[in-house]
Design an enzyme around this catalytic site. Structure first.
Site, short mmCIF file in Angstrom:
data_model
loop_
_atom_site.label_atom_id
_atom_site.label_comp_id
_atom_site.label_asym_id
_atom_site.label_seq_id
_atom_site.Cartn_x
_atom_site.Cartn_y
_atom_site.Cartn_z
N GLU A 373 -4.90 70.76 60.62
CA GLU A 373 -6.34 70.52 60.75
C GLU A 373 -6.61 69.05 61.00
O GLU A 373 -7.59 68.69 61.66
CB GLU A 373 -7.07 71.00 59.49
N HIS A 404 17.61 83.79 54.08
CA HIS A 404 17.84 85.18 54.45
C HIS A 404 16.75 85.71 55.38
O HIS A 404 16.64 86.92 55.57
CB HIS A 404 17.93 86.04 53.18
N LYS A 530 -17.15 79.20 63.40
CA LYS A 530 -18.16 79.61 62.42
C LYS A 530 -19.46 80.00 63.10
O LYS A 530 -20.08 81.02 62.79
CB LYS A 530 -18.42 78.47 61.43
#
EC number: 5.3.1.9
Length: 565
Positions: A373, A404, A530
């Site tokens: 960000e 793994h 937004k």
């Protein structure tokens, strides 16, 4: 405010680094360690509780000098001073950048100008809020703050998103062993109703308190979750026989079970929270830099004020190191410049962060927001395009789980992925392995050391042949090595250690932002999404016909409406 006269890649120092990269592209770490017997000690540094080994990075002394020449040419030292002095280096929002002030010791003074003839005593303001946080945390932990039915508070639920969630959630998990007062923190962030339902399921409403964390108190996800939490609280209190009818009853319940972290007193009052239960912070603190502000209220309640202050001490030690040490010995500078080296000169596209601690499982996600960000920008401070790769892509998982899952690509894949390994000498928890004698923590750390060694030095065809590996399998088993890593060790995962680690990466982000000529402290890319979401909501709910402006979005919303129960 410092000024950069030209873009980074047009500087003489950038061109020298490009030539150096071309000339040393085939250099092997095996060669570097052979040619420089003292390489490990020469490239290992200490700051506060952190022991940092840079020796397994793909660079030599000359390369480091060239990187620091670039840092100086870009004005890093001047920008660093400007940040610590409170200059408005967040130019697009005309704000100071003073997260470092959040951890100023109580005996330090620090003020900034706020007008022609006025100053703000930042240090006094910070410690006033810390004092109120301390009193609140003590009241919760002692049992003097009680819910509406007289129950002591056992669960503190932080409701926020982004920087109002990731920091305290990560730190609460990391500092689990320090939660000794019987207060358990929980975190709700996602607008997905499964988050609030899953988090609150099984909690006792009578002993639950909510911290609503939103600077503006307008964040849609946070307010939606806050109202959902209050409905849950009222419903469960009613089931326990509490009168929840009428404004007075709701106001009394809210006063006992909700506090706010915000700067918007009027909106906090509108929700029903008394402003004496509002803990403030300032516009010079970005959300992703705010875990050590009042945003850390739930953390302080869980670990206690004393350990929270130790948390701040760790930040401050690294701040002082970054502010005062020469570039050649400055760990955030060196690590930040190595990130630039890999991104812009060696073609790395991502950066792994691998804590060998289950308690640190959320640290990579926290760093994703901090780094991506901050530096995920394609425009320079002057509004012109960034013309080189910028913004490291951080990712990772705790060891040994990652071994793994994705280490195969780190060892033998075609991508160069620099990695930071973070480990702790002494565990909070230990157990004996299957043989009845070996410490499981020692097993964990043997993997930690082995992975950095194999990534650096690998195993070549000749060595495999000497081991008797079948010729047809040798190409498949060759481990090329030359995979760069940085190793960070600390004695123990303590509040101070965690604070130091966070501050280290905060300053790495700053260093890289200066080199790329970008503003690391705004986030306009978040804002447009937004606004679009708010604009599309009437179509998504069916109140209006979708007219998004593109057929794909309109068709997807139509499909959603058609199949919505």
């Amino acid at each position: 405010m410092p000024q950069q006269r030209e873009t980074a890649h047009k500087t003489r120092e950038w061109k020298k680094l490009t030539e150096y990269a071309d000339a040393t592209r085939g250099t092997q770490l095996r060669e570097l360690f052979t040619e420089q017997p003292g390489r490990s000690s020469d490239m290992t540094y200490n700051v506060g509780p952190l022991h940092v080994d840079l020796s397994k990075n793909l660079i030599d002394e000359r390369g480091l000098r060239l990187l620091l020449d670039l840092a100086r040419a870009r004005g890093l030292e001047d920008y660093r001073s400007a940040m610590f002095d409170g200059e408005h280096i967040n130019t697009t929002e005309d704000r100071a950048v003073l997260h470092t002030a959040l951890r100023i010791p109580v005996d330090r003074e620090f003020s900034i100008p706020v007008g022609a003839d006025e100053t703000q005593d930042v240090a006094a303001d910070v410690h006033a809020v810390l004092g109120r946080m301390r009193d609140f945390a003590k009241a919760l932990r002692s049992g003097s703050w009680q819910g509406v039915t007289g129950h002591t508070i056992k669960h503190v639920v932080n409701i926020g998103i982004g920087g109002s969630d990731l920091g305290p959630a990560m730190a609460a998990q990391a500092l689990r062993p320090y939660m000794t007062a019987g207060i358990t923190p929980h975190f709700i962030s996602n607008i997905d109703p499964a988050d609030v339902a899953g988090t609150l399921d099984g909690l006792d409403a009578e002993s639950t308190l909510f911290v609503i964390a939103s600077k503006t108190f307008t964040t849609s996800e946070t307010l939606a979750n806050a109202h959902a939490a209050r409905r849950w609280l009222l419903r469960n209190l009613a089931d326990a026989g509490v009168d929840v009818e009428g404004d007075d009853a709701i106001r009394d319940i809210t006063a006992k079970h909700f506090v706010a972290v915000s700067t918007a007193a009027e909106k906090v009052q509108e929700f029903g929270i008394d402003t004496k239960n509002m803990f403030e912070f300032w516009d010079w603190v970005g959300g992703r830099y705010s875990v050590d502000s009042a945003i850390g209220l739930s953390l302080m309640a869980a670990i206690g004020p004393q350990d929270f202050m130790r948390f701040l001490e760790g930040f401050h030690e690294v701040d002082d190191h970054f502010r005062t040490e020469p570039l050649e010995m400055n760990i955030p500078v060196l690590m930040g410049m190595l990130g630039v080296w890999y991104t812009d000169f060696l073609g790395a596209q991502s950066h792994a962060v691998l804590p060998y601690s289950e308690d640190m499982a959320r640290f990579p996600a926290y760093l994703q927001q901090l780094t991506m960000e901050s530096n995920g920008k394609s425009v320079q401070l002057d509004g012109t395009p960034v013309e080189v790769p910028s913004g490291e892509i951080y990712w990772g998982e705790p060891g040994t789980n990652g071994q793994h899952a994705f280490f195969q690509l780190l060892h033998q894949g075609t991508h160069l992925v620099p990695a930071d390994f973070i480990g702790f000498v002494n565990p909070h928890d230990d157990a004996v392995a299957a043989d009845g004698t070996t410490s499981m923590h020692d097993m964990l750390m043997s993997n930690f050391f082995a992975q950095t060694r194999v990534l650096a030095f690998g195993k070549n065809a000749e060595e495999l042949k000497e081991e008797g590996v079948a010729p047809e399998l040798i190409p498949h088993k060759v481990m090329p090595g030359n995979r760069p890593t940085t190793t960070i060790l600390a004695n123990k995962l303590t509040p101070k250690t965690l604070g130091a680690l966070i501050a280290l990466y905060e300053h790495i982000v700053f260093v890289q932002g200066v080199i790329w000529g970008i503003n690391s402290f705004d986030q306009w890319g978040v804002e447009l999404g937004k606004k679009q979401a708010n604009a599309l909501l009437p179509a998504v709910t069916g109140a209006e016909r979708s007219d998004a402006g593109d057929s794909s979005t309109d068709d997807l919303i139509a499909y959603y409406r058609q199949h919505r129960d």
